[in-house]
Design an enzyme around this catalytic site. Structure first.
Site, PDB file in Angstrom:
ATOM      1  N   ASP A 117      38.393  25.878  37.742  1.00  0.00           N
ATOM      2  CA  ASP A 117      39.604  26.417  38.810  1.00  0.00           C
ATOM      3  C   ASP A 117      39.824  24.887  39.433  1.00  0.00           C
ATOM      4  O   ASP A 117      38.691  24.742  40.203  1.00  0.00           O
ATOM      5  CB  ASP A 117      39.679  27.247  39.044  1.00  0.00           C
ATOM      6  N   GLU A 168      42.041  37.173  38.507  1.00  0.00           N
ATOM      7  CA  GLU A 168      41.462  35.928  38.937  1.00  0.00           C
ATOM      8  C   GLU A 168      42.471  35.141  39.313  1.00  0.00           C
ATOM      9  O   GLU A 168      43.823  35.075  39.117  1.00  0.00           O
ATOM     10  CB  GLU A 168      40.694  35.363  38.813  1.00  0.00           C
TER      11      GLU A 168
HETATM   12  C1  FRU Z   1      38.108  31.578  37.103  1.00  0.00           C
HETATM   13  C2  FRU Z   1      36.676  31.789  38.164  1.00  0.00           C
HETATM   14  C3  FRU Z   1      36.768  32.865  39.472  1.00  0.00           C
HETATM   15  C4  FRU Z   1      36.312  32.240  39.916  1.00  0.00           C
HETATM   16  C5  FRU Z   1      35.639  30.553  39.866  1.00  0.00           C
HETATM   17  C6  FRU Z   1      34.322  30.341  39.456  1.00  0.00           C
HETATM   18  O1  FRU Z   1      38.027  31.117  36.458  1.00  0.00           O
HETATM   19  O2  FRU Z   1      35.885  33.127  37.113  1.00  0.00           O
HETATM   20  O3  FRU Z   1      37.758  33.751  40.104  1.00  0.00           O
HETATM   21  O4  FRU Z   1      35.724  32.121  41.621  1.00  0.00           O
HETATM   22  O5  FRU Z   1      35.834  30.604  38.566  1.00  0.00           O
HETATM   23  O6  FRU Z   1      33.814  29.446  39.378  1.00  0.00           O
END
Ligand code: FRU
Length: 504
Positions: free
Chosen positions: A48, A227
């Site tokens: 992300d 998310e």
């Molecule tokens: C989304 C996610 C988020 C989390 C991160 C962990 O892709 O699962 O929810 O904070 O990646 O790397």
């Protein structure tokens, strides 16, 4: 004498230019499948985008980063910076794991009025601390929200001693805070993904948070966990329309990870949607966890992680994994009686144009674009317009017989990307499906923009109302572009701009 000098000077300049160019271009950015106009970390694993914030003429991009491996692992915040949203410079890691956990996704703001007391204009990151040790023990309350501040534009960071600033109330998936300033009430709003819904919190100082409301348990797509949310207003004529972005994994329209959004009103406490149907920022499989930059005024710029949790850990790249989408400008319009968010590439991408080809009023029956515009030697943008949209295929191909087909199926009224013969696909059973997206406007005319890089394509159809992003891995780069149609499709304008690499 004169003629010799006339000839020699440009030749010497060219040699010097080439020598400087090859010195400055890092070989890491010429790896097979390395994207040439998209940010990717030099080595290691990225997911992300995080903490996107504009400060003093620079766009900061932090990202979920595992420096020691090319698969997901202990999360840090990597850091890159850009003057123009196009050229990126990777900087040292910004945030490292600590006793509270690894550093999961979150956002960053500029604290103009020193509400937190770390200093006026401090850059403050608000992120999720994810406690793996507690997770291993089987605890539920493993995610909390923490803050850190930087007084030197994101180079060095201090974690707040009072972390976590928001403890876990008993929700396993409690993460990815996106914080923004809500001016009418002079308070910060945190939009937080809390399992299958969003919870809004408010704070005067980023340290003390009060729960305001919940949204979405029974609305939108619920095929996976919610998310990475975002909340911001866009203006439509003189009306203020609030957009709530909610990433979801799995449960996207083409399987796996994707970004849905809602439009409505926000009063500092509650988000009230004005429509209840599920809408997607991008229908392609490879745009996830996207959110917008903070501190950019009325301009809303979005960028996502160009992969999908279904196969992100096993895509065939060696020294690094994953890139981001190009930065996109968001706008809102009304289609019929529904609000719709469109996205188009930021205008700064035009800076990369090198050679261009254009033509008018041509039949799309069988166009060998390469013969006219030259072979693809890296990234390019193809644009076409037509007074009446009919079925068409745009095919990118190489000499090994591999191809990627992007097009419009008139009978289904759908755009599509077919990567079944695109090259390396057998690393995942989920990779070679045909990807489809509805056409969302009803106009007769169309306007298509295709951003092509060595391992990705981004389709912006109808002024960015239908968007699709897909990655691909040919055994050798695509060199040719062809357009075909069985349907008397007449192209009004066609252009191909070859683009310079951002790494050279
Ligand atoms: C989304 C996610 C988020 C989390 C991160 C962990 O892709 O699962 O929810 O904070 O990646 O790397």
């Amino acid at each position: 004498m004169f003629t010799k000098i006339n000839f020699l000077v440009p030749a010497i300049c060219l040699l010097v230019f080439q020598a400087v160019r090859s010195q400055t271009s890092d070989p890491a950015y010429s790896d097979p499948h390395r994207l040439q106009i998209h940010f990717s970390p030099k080595k290691g694993w990225m997911n992300d985008p995080n903490g996107m914030v504009y400060l003093n003429g620079k766009y900061h991009l932090f990202f979920q980063y595992n420096p020691d491996s090319t698969v997901w692992g202990p999360m840090h915040w990597g850091h890159a910076v850009s003057n123009d949203l196009v050229h990126w410079k990777e900087l040292p890691i910004a945030l490292y794991p600590d006793a509270l956990g690894t550093i999961f996704s979150g956002s960053a703001i500029v604290d103009k009025n020193n509400t937190a007391g770390f200093g006026a204009n401090a850059m403050i990151a608000i992120y999720t601390s994810h406690n793996h040790a507690m997770e291993k023990e089987g605890f539920e309350k493993i995610e909390t929200q923490s803050i850190a501040y930087s007084l030197d534009e994101g180079k060095t960071w201090t974690k707040y001693k009072g972390n976590p600033v928001l403890p876990n109330p008993g929700i396993r998936d409690f993460r990815d805070p996106k914080v923004s300033w809500y001016a009418p009430a002079k308070k910060w709003i945190m939009t937080l993904a809390t399992s299958d819904h969003i919870t809004f919190y408010s704070s005067p100082d980023l340290k003390n948070w009060t729960k305001e409301s919940e949204f979405g348990k029974n609305l939108g797509a619920h095929g996976g966990v919610w998310e990475c949310p975002d909340l911001f207003p866009l203006s439509y004529n003189s009306e203020e329309v609030w957009v709530l972005i909610v990433n979801i994994n799995p449960g996207g329209p083409n399987g796996g990870s994707a970004t849905q959004y809602f439009t409505g009103k926000f009063d500092g406490h509650v988000f009230t949607p004005n429509e209840t149907d599920t809408k997607w920022i991008d229908y392609g499989p490879d745009n996830y966890a996207g959110i917008t930059w903070s501190n950019t005024g009325d301009r809303k710029v979005f960028l996502g992680w160009m992969s999908n949790w279904k196969y992100a850990n096993i895509v065939p790249t060696e020294k690094w994994r994953s890139a981001n989408t190009i930065a996109r400008e968001l706008a809102i319009e009304k289609i019929g009686d529904k609000y719709q968010v469109s996205s188009i590439p930021v205008k700064e991408i035009e800076e990369l144009k090198s050679t261009s080809y254009s033509a008018q009023n041509i039949k799309a029956k069988n166009i060998n674009v390469t013969a006219k515009a030259g072979k693809l030697k890296g990234p390019a943008i193809l644009k076409l317009t037509a007074d009446e949209l009919k079925a068409f295929n745009i095919t990118l191909s190489n000499t090994s017989g591999e191809k990627l087909v992007i097009g419009y199926d008139k009978s289904a009224n759908q755009y599509f990307i077919d990567r079944s013969q695109s090259g390396k696909t057998d690393f995942s059973k989920d990779f070679s499906n045909k990807i489809v997206a509805p056409r969302l406007i009803t106009d007769k005319s169309t306007n298509i923009c295709l951003v092509i890089d060595d391992a990705s394509v981004e389709l912006f159809a109808d002024n960015g109302h239908t968007v699709m992003t897909a990655i691909f891995f040919p055994t050798s780069d695509y060199t040719d572009i062809g357009i075909s149609s069985d349907d008397k499709f007449k192209i009004k304008t066609l252009s191909v701009d070859h683009l310079r690499s951002i790494w050279k």
